[in-house]
Design a protein around this motif. Sequence first.
Motif: not given
Length: 113
Positions: A88-95
């Motif tokens: 699965p695609p890696k999700k970017a960290p969110k603020q």
Amino acid sequence: MFKKRPSKAELRDQLNAEVNQYLQKGGEIEQVEMGESGLVDGRYDHHKTSFDNPGPTERTPVHALLSTIDSRRKNKTASATIQSRATPPKKAPKQKVIYDDFGDPIRTVWVEE
């Protein structure tokens, strides 16, 4: 910003001025019959035309090359879709904002979901 395009009358006046200037410098204009200028001995002069084509050229068949390129593309897209299904695609960290009990923001943290 934009330049005004010259009207037909302005272009005609400019062309007439250039012709008059050419004539004043000693240039001459030769009058020819309509259709006569492109003919030499009743035929078109092929040396003067801009289409200096000696004749039809041989074409190189490229069907095999194109089919090879197409098969590579299909293999590439097929492997890319298989690979994308496997991981699965890696999700970017969110603020994320942390609020106090009164709803005022205290600080922000980075969260990986």
